[in-house]
Design an enzyme around this catalytic site. Structure first.
Site, PDB file in Angstrom:
ATOM      1  N   PHE A 130      39.892  42.114  32.541  1.00  0.00           N
ATOM      2  CA  PHE A 130      40.184  43.347  31.770  1.00  0.00           C
ATOM      3  C   PHE A 130      41.746  43.346  32.120  1.00  0.00           C
ATOM      4  O   PHE A 130      42.381  43.886  33.105  1.00  0.00           O
ATOM      5  CB  PHE A 130      39.678  44.779  32.569  1.00  0.00           C
ATOM      6  CG  PHE A 130      40.089  45.790  31.423  1.00  0.00           C
ATOM      7  CD1 PHE A 130      40.381  45.721  30.192  1.00  0.00           C
ATOM      8  CD2 PHE A 130      39.803  47.237  32.144  1.00  0.00           C
ATOM      9  CE1 PHE A 130      40.321  46.748  29.517  1.00  0.00           C
ATOM     10  CE2 PHE A 130      40.065  48.286  31.430  1.00  0.00           C
ATOM     11  CZ  PHE A 130      40.400  48.124  30.203  1.00  0.00           C
ATOM     12  N   HIS A 131      42.637  42.438  31.117  1.00  0.00           N
ATOM     13  CA  HIS A 131      43.955  42.301  31.537  1.00  0.00           C
ATOM     14  C   HIS A 131      44.778  43.255  30.431  1.00  0.00           C
ATOM     15  O   HIS A 131      44.241  44.024  29.945  1.00  0.00           O
ATOM     16  CB  HIS A 131      44.168  40.756  31.159  1.00  0.00           C
ATOM     17  CG  HIS A 131      43.758  40.155  29.601  1.00  0.00           C
ATOM     18  ND1 HIS A 131      44.667  40.340  28.706  1.00  0.00           N
ATOM     19  CD2 HIS A 131      42.699  39.798  29.234  1.00  0.00           C
ATOM     20  CE1 HIS A 131      44.388  39.974  27.576  1.00  0.00           C
ATOM     21  NE2 HIS A 131      43.011  39.713  27.747  1.00  0.00           N
ATOM     22  N   LEU A 132      46.074  42.841  30.651  1.00  0.00           N
ATOM     23  CA  LEU A 132      47.264  43.819  29.878  1.00  0.00           C
ATOM     24  C   LEU A 132      46.994  44.077  28.443  1.00  0.00           C
ATOM     25  O   LEU A 132      47.014  45.367  28.224  1.00  0.00           O
ATOM     26  CB  LEU A 132      48.437  43.140  30.147  1.00  0.00           C
ATOM     27  CG  LEU A 132      49.561  43.966  29.667  1.00  0.00           C
ATOM     28  CD1 LEU A 132      49.754  45.182  30.337  1.00  0.00           C
ATOM     29  CD2 LEU A 132      50.987  43.169  29.774  1.00  0.00           C
TER      30      LEU A 132
ATOM     31  N   ILE B  73      43.892  46.582  28.091  1.00  0.00           N
ATOM     32  CA  ILE B  73      44.054  47.694  28.863  1.00  0.00           C
ATOM     33  C   ILE B  73      45.260  48.546  28.112  1.00  0.00           C
ATOM     34  O   ILE B  73      44.782  49.792  27.892  1.00  0.00           O
ATOM     35  CB  ILE B  73      44.744  47.365  30.252  1.00  0.00           C
ATOM     36  CG1 ILE B  73      43.275  46.989  31.105  1.00  0.00           C
ATOM     37  CG2 ILE B  73      45.405  48.672  30.800  1.00  0.00           C
ATOM     38  CD1 ILE B  73      44.069  46.377  32.280  1.00  0.00           C
TER      39      ILE B  73
ATOM     40  N   ASP C 164      37.733  39.719  22.728  1.00  0.00           N
ATOM     41  CA  ASP C 164      38.745  39.023  23.777  1.00  0.00           C
ATOM     42  C   ASP C 164      38.349  37.703  24.074  1.00  0.00           C
ATOM     43  O   ASP C 164      37.723  37.369  25.216  1.00  0.00           O
ATOM     44  CB  ASP C 164      39.173  39.683  25.062  1.00  0.00           C
ATOM     45  CG  ASP C 164      40.469  39.433  25.928  1.00  0.00           C
ATOM     46  OD1 ASP C 164      41.362  38.973  25.337  1.00  0.00           O
ATOM     47  OD2 ASP C 164      40.054  39.197  27.046  1.00  0.00           O
TER      48      ASP C 164
END
Length: 614
Positions: A26-28, A31, A100
């Site tokens: 769960f990256h930038l 998020i 993603d």
């Protein structure tokens, strides 16, 4: 009574457990999308993992949870819109995880240069020849008075919002949204003066890949305060290959405007960094290597397609590089210039390449990229936040129909991991095997009937009656579902005195049971479209977003099923989903006589050129 109801609403609390299924964690970027959505609700929303609970509207706070693939967290919503927030954010999170994708390593081409000085991973393919130049930058203080910190923060936010809106249909849009959300967090709004301390904390940790975004935002803000970070080429008339320890996203934007810069070699970061995403977007030949190398300011070859640098090439090396450069350029130009041309294999078999689209903007992009039509119009975008009126739907459908001669509209596909805030869909233990797709539409018929009427009205309003408009029902599993859905459509048309004889009705073939009933379906449907994503999911009984289980996208068993389907169907058939766009699948699908493929718009020019070489 009303007071009691309001009091109960303010105390409503929901807790939902969600699991990270993306290989990227769960990256930038995801998020930022999550935070942007969370701000819409009248509720206090938090995420809890590892005993730590943080606000869902603060990007750095969520980043601090370090959620990797397989990790779970609690989504806690409290307040008037707690239930709505929980449902919509859960749906969004699952979509973000599903969409993603891990960026695959690009296969390196084989070359025969005399001496290779650097080997690296490919960021963006291409061949560049030029003088080596080290990327050095300096701060320049303007003589003019800059903005205050507060105004500079606001100006930067406006700048990022503008960049996001301008690039909404492109992959880089997510970068600008991510930076905007990061900018509006407490880390910047309250602690800009100590941001260097925040950056220092990230050094030598597994979160060091976040540093470039902090530095980039700092530079953007400072530029509005009268402090410019500049880079000057020694000679703008000489072709140059830039060697850089690091490039920030905004710096990639700047070097893309300098025509003399033909390629980039990076010595830190990753192929998934924001700088790398932008280098690919701007088609700048580039590689990344961990080997430090001091530029010699000599003519150099960067063969990014092979992932190599030749720092002291001989004449034979230069000849090979120029030939490869010309071939690559020709291939790219051909695929783009020929994107509107009919696509045929070498044997003369004509193949139709359609687009999967989600809204009017993506429809326009698909048109520009050479789509022969729309193979899948996902209509969920119209229903996501509020229930659309029939007029709103009609206007949108009509605008898309005007762009293409062939459009396949998938009726609302709700259920599974998709929900609507204004419809109460009962919770199920296994929603992917429950009230989903056409089953939902046949049970909750109001939305279904309104959507069909809007499509019919849009078809009646378009300027040409020679267009092929198809209506596709999702998640059909038996004959009865299709006949009932079509009967509802015919009744709506009759009640509103609309002629629908020019509209075709078909199904998304994604439930395995249909494979065994094709003989009967052939006598009823006008067309089929194989939804390869869900068909794979149901064939192997593995959820697409499962954190540990996965299926080979070209599994022999899947290919056997596709071959059997192609032999048994007697009506037009297409393939949409990820499979249709995979390089390794193209020849296999064509050999089975699948001659209509529907893919993401950005894949169309290259897919067409690939087909021409089969």
């Amino acid at each position: 009574m009303n007071f009691l109801k309001k009091l109960l609403n303010t105390k409503t609390t929901t807790i939902t457990t969600l699991t990270v299924t993306s290989s990227n964690g769960f990256h930038l970027r995801p998020i930022a999308k999550f935070v942007n959505e969370a701000k819409r609700f009248n509720a206090t929303i938090t995420l809890k993992a590892g005993g730590k609970e943080v606000s869902a509207i603060q990007v750095p706070k969520i980043l601090s949870l370090s959620l990797e693939k397989g990790d779970s967290f609690e989504l806690k919503c409290k307040g008037k819109e707690a239930q709505k927030a929980s449902e919509e954010l859960s749906r969004l999170f699952k979509e973000l995880m599903r969409d993603d994708r891990e960026i695959e390593n690009i296969e390196q081409e084989q070359v025969t240069y005399s001496k290779i000085n650097i080997k690296g991973e490919i960021i963006a393919k291409g061949v560049a020849i030029g003088r080596q130049v080290n990327y050095t930058k300096q701060k320049v203080y303007s003589s003019k008075e800059g903005l205050s910190l507060k105004d500079a923060l606001n100006k930067t936010a406006q700048e990022l919002e503008s960049l996001y809106q301008q690039n909404r249909t492109k992959s880089e849009a997510e970068i600008f949204l991510a930076q905007k959300e990061l900018l509006q967090s407490d880390a910047f709004q309250l602690h800009f003066e100590t941001i260097e301390e925040e950056i220092d904390k990230l050094k030598n940790t597994k979160f060091k890949n976040r540093i470039p975004d902090y530095l980039d935002l700092k530079q953007r803000i400072e530029s509005h305060m009268g402090i410019e970070t500049t880079f000057e080429l020694p000679n703008k008339d000489v072709d140059t290959i830039l060697f850089a320890k690091e490039l920030l996203p905004s710096e990639v934007e700047e070097i893309s405007k300098i025509s003399a810069i033909k390629g980039v070699v990076l010595f830190s970061g990753s192929t998934t960094s924001h700088a790398s995403i932008l280098l690919r977007s701007f088609n700048i030949p580039s590689i990344i290597t961990q080997k430090e190398f001091e530029p010699l300011e000599k003519e150099t070859i960067l063969d990014a397609s092979a992932g190599v640098v030749i720092s002291e090439p001989n004449e034979k090396d230069l000849t090979q590089a120029k030939e490869r450069q010309e071939a690559f350029k020709k291939e790219q130009e051909q695929s783009f210039q020929k994107r509107f041309e009919t696509t045929k294999t070498k044997s003369g078999k004509e193949v139709k390449v359609l687009a999967n689209i989600t809204d009017l903007d993506s429809a326009k992009e698909a048109k520009e990229l050479g789509a022969d039509g729309v193979g899948l119009l996902r209509t969920e975008f119209l229903f996501t936040h509020n229930k659309p009126s029939i007029e709103e739907q009609t206007q949108t459908y009509q605008a898309i129909f005007e762009l293409f001669d062939e459009v396949t509209v998938r009726t609302l596909d709700i259920g599974g991991d998709k929900s609507l805030p204004y419809i109460d869909i009962p919770k199920e233990d296994n929603p992917f095997l429950g009230l989903r797709g056409i089953r939902f539409s046949l049970q909750e018929q109001t939305l279904f009937k309104e959507q069909l009427l809007a499509i019919f009205k849009a078809v009646g309003s378009i300027s040409s009656n020679k267009k092929t408009i198809k209506i596709m029902f999702p998640m059909i599993s038996n004959i009865e579902e299709f006949t009932e859905a079509k009967k509802i459509a015919q009744t709506i048309a009759k009640e509103n005195n609309i002629n629908i004889s020019n509209i075709q009705f078909g199904i998304m073939l994604e439930v395995p049971s249909v494979i065994f009933g094709l003989k009967e379906f052939n006598s009823l449907v006008d067309f089929y479209s194989i939804g390869s994503n869900d068909l794979t999911q149901y064939l192997f009984a593995i959820e697409r977003t499962h954190p540990t289980l996965s299926v080979d996208p070209i599994s022999p068993l899947l290919l056997v099923a596709l071959e059997q389907i192609r032999k048994d169907v007697k009506k037009p058939i297409s393939i949409c989903g990820e499979l249709a766009g995979l390089d390794v699948a193209t020849q296999k699908l064509l050999s089975m006589n699948y001659t209509t493929l529907s893919v993401s718009a950005k894949l169309i020019p290259n897919l067409k050129e690939r087909i021409r070489n089969v």
